[in-house]
Design an enzyme around this catalytic site. Structure first.
Site, PDB file in Angstrom:
ATOM      1  N   HIS A 199      27.526  -1.561 -12.863  1.00 18.95           N
ATOM      2  CA  HIS A 199      27.970  -0.310 -13.466  1.00 18.95           C
ATOM      3  C   HIS A 199      28.540   0.621 -12.398  1.00 18.95           C
ATOM      4  O   HIS A 199      29.286   1.546 -12.711  1.00 18.95           O
ATOM      5  CB  HIS A 199      26.814   0.398 -14.183  1.00 18.95           C
ATOM      6  CG  HIS A 199      26.289  -0.348 -15.363  1.00 18.95           C
ATOM      7  ND1 HIS A 199      25.346  -1.346 -15.245  1.00 18.95           N
ATOM      8  CD2 HIS A 199      26.576  -0.267 -16.685  1.00 18.95           C
ATOM      9  CE1 HIS A 199      25.063  -1.827 -16.449  1.00 18.95           C
ATOM     10  NE2 HIS A 199      25.800  -1.196 -17.335  1.00 18.95           N
ATOM     11  N   ASP A 271      31.723  -8.650 -19.453  1.00 18.68           N
ATOM     12  CA  ASP A 271      30.993  -7.400 -19.455  1.00 18.68           C
ATOM     13  C   ASP A 271      32.050  -6.301 -19.469  1.00 18.68           C
ATOM     14  O   ASP A 271      33.246  -6.568 -19.280  1.00 18.68           O
ATOM     15  CB  ASP A 271      30.095  -7.315 -18.215  1.00 18.68           C
ATOM     16  CG  ASP A 271      28.832  -6.490 -18.453  1.00 18.68           C
ATOM     17  OD1 ASP A 271      28.806  -5.715 -19.424  1.00 18.68           O
ATOM     18  OD2 ASP A 271      27.876  -6.629 -17.671  1.00 18.68           O
TER      19      ASP A 271
END
Length: 537
Positions: A199, A271
């Site tokens: 992230h 992702d």
């Protein structure tokens, strides 16, 4: 895996526009609980799927209202195919919390070491998520906890021994299929040997393929053998396999390893391409084209919403439009696009069409599975002073070692993660309180514990239960420093009269003379199970 549906898929997409074909390859997210926010994406671009979170629905009623409205928008098309509606219902992360049955989390299931129990837990996930109108669980995590200080995997993984994790992953996939839902193993080829969080950044795992096969890939092979439909990639660099690109953008990893060596025949999804690992290092359109060419079938764009970007919808539309332009100008050949779209639609015809949704379920039955899993997971790892079970002559002090302010990011507007508003400590304290006489029990929060510790005189009858917690959070950390410092102070003062209650993993050692009870998770069921073990082994 879905080859028998390829001709039917080819016929269905033959009349689609270029925009509609490109749109079918995207999994997007949107803010709020109104399906109208997604209507432009669905109607104009024939959107392939949505990533849905606690932000989109906090209850089963909200989820059903949302997903039924989305299905209605999709079904306006004559040639409609279902959207993939995926959620992070994987135990340590969850949706519809606290109404849904989360179980104790994967690490606890690994500690229980009962594949049948893991299968039952994932069957519960499937049954409950289908009841909400979701058709895909974005789990199980097939990562191996090779680096126990991972900030993002941690209790989301089944453990640290590849062969044992592989057994659990296979059981989870079979169980979810028994629950009637599509599943997605992640984060290929493994996120467990990093201390970085994608992230935020691109982690690097400098291993040979031979080492990866032994240490990381066995659980993914187990998922493939169990006929997992989807595989989610990681934004991690493996320079000995591909010195240039992270896995999501790497043909060497997605084609040569995943497809050829491991034999995966399903759908490869990325992702989120808006995570920091990609967004901070590659131009968005270039990254998307490279990813599709490398072997991505469906591309997820979800993170911009969680940064509260006011131009979120426009940015998603712009990305789809950019890929359309790339096909039109030849950067991405339309023949290659058609092959991917056919594969995606064939999967949907095989697995999503006709999936029974919105059925009622018995929450009491599911809670019993959860409770059994949580109880089986709890371990007394150390009890040198034989403090457990708690003896009738003890004066017990249950101490919260986490400052209340440190729980601030446990539930946040992103809707991703544990979505657990109540600290695990509160459930542990409540269960201890229910099992002990109040005149023998003191429950102190962090501030109270610090004040008490400064003035208390040590007496032999005192038993200190110090509760430590941790939660894997996307793009941020659950603070640990204050908790560690307080446990160290308690150990220095009370020695063998201290028992550390781990509502988290057991990778970090506790003070030498202290006892250690570990629940391997921070869910309510885990906290209560740990308390029950303390009361009666």
């Amino acid at each position: 895996m879905f080859e028998s549906f390829r001709s039917q898929a080819a016929q269905k997409i033959s009349g689609w526009s270029l925009e509609e074909k490109v749109g079918q390859l995207f999994i997007l997210a949107f803010p709020g609980k109104d399906a109208e926010a997604a209507r432009p994406l669905i109607e104009r671009y024939n959107l392939g799927g949505c990533y849905l979170s606690q932000d989109n629905a906090a209850t089963f009623a909200e989820a059903r209202q949302l997903t039924q409205a989305m299905v209605a928008i999709v079904n306006q098309r004559v040639d409609a195919v279902p959207m993939l509606l995926g959620v992070d219902q994987e135990g340590a992360w969850s949706v519809l919390t606290p109404q849904s049955t989360t179980g104790p989390g994967n690490l606890a299931l690994g500690s229980a070491d009962n594949p049948a129990l893991s299968a039952q837990m994932y069957s519960v996930f499937g049954i409950e998520m289908r009841s909400a109108g979701f058709n895909c669980v974005l789990g199980p995590c097939a990562d191996v906890n090779l680096k126990p200080n991972s900030p993002i995997i941690d209790t989301r993984a089944f453990g640290e021994v590849p062969a044992q994790v592989a057994v659990q992953v296979g059981a989870a996939v079979h169980g979810a299929h028994d629950g009637g839902i599509v599943v997605c193993a992640k984060h290929f080829p493994g996120h467990g040997d990093t201390t970085g969080d994608t992230h935020r950044e691109i982690p690097v795992v400098d291993k040979s393929l031979a080492t990866l096969m032994v240490e990381d890939l066995a659980p993914f092979k187990a998922a493939i053998d169990a006929r997992v439909e989807l595989m989610m990639t990681s934004h991690i660099c493996y320079p000995q396999i591909d010195p240039v690109y992270p896995a999501t953008l790497s043909k060497a990893i997605l084609q040569d390893v995943l497809r050829e060596k491991l034999g995966f025949k399903g759908i490869v999804i990325s992702d989120s391409m808006n995570m920091g690992a990609i967004r901070h290092n590659f131009p968005p359109v270039e990254a998307a084209i490279i990813a599709f060419k490398a072997g991505i079938d469906m591309m997820m764009l979800s993170e911009e919403h969680y940064d509260h970007n006011d131009n979120y919808l426009e940015n998603q539309l712009a990305m789809i439009g950019a890929i359309v332009s790339a096909v039109e100008d030849g950067r991405m050949p339309e023949a290659e696009l058609n092959v991917i779209v056919e594969r995606v639609v064939a999967f949907k015809l095989a697995r999503l069409v006709g999936m029974p949704l919105f059925s009622e379920f018995n929450p009491e039955v599911n809670r019993k599975v959860e409770q059994a899993a949580a109880k089986a997971a709890v371990k007394i790892l150390a009890d040198p002073a034989r403090n457990l079970p708690i003896q009738a002559d003890k004066q017990v002090f249950v101490l919260q070692t986490t400052p209340l302010a440190d729980y601030a990011n446990l539930v946040n507007p992103r809707g991703i993660g544990p979505n657990q508003a109540t600290p695990a400590f509160d459930y542990f304290a409540a269960e201890i309180s229910a099992g002990m006489a109040s005149d023998r029990l003191s429950i102190l929060d962090y501030t109270e514990a610090k004040g008490w510790l400064a003035g208390v005189k040590v007496e032999p009858r005192q038993l200190i239960l110090a509760v430590i917690e941790n939660y894997p959070l996307p793009g941020e950390d659950f603070k640990q420093a204050a908790s560690k410092a307080l446990v160290a102070e308690l150990a220095a003062k009370f020695g063998a009269q201290l028992v550390v209650i781990g509502l988290r993993n057991a990778y970090e050692p506790v003070p030498e003379l202290a006892g250690h009870v570990c629940a391997y998770g921070s869910r309510e069921c885990s906290a209560r199970a740990a308390a029950q073990v303390c009361l009666s082994v």
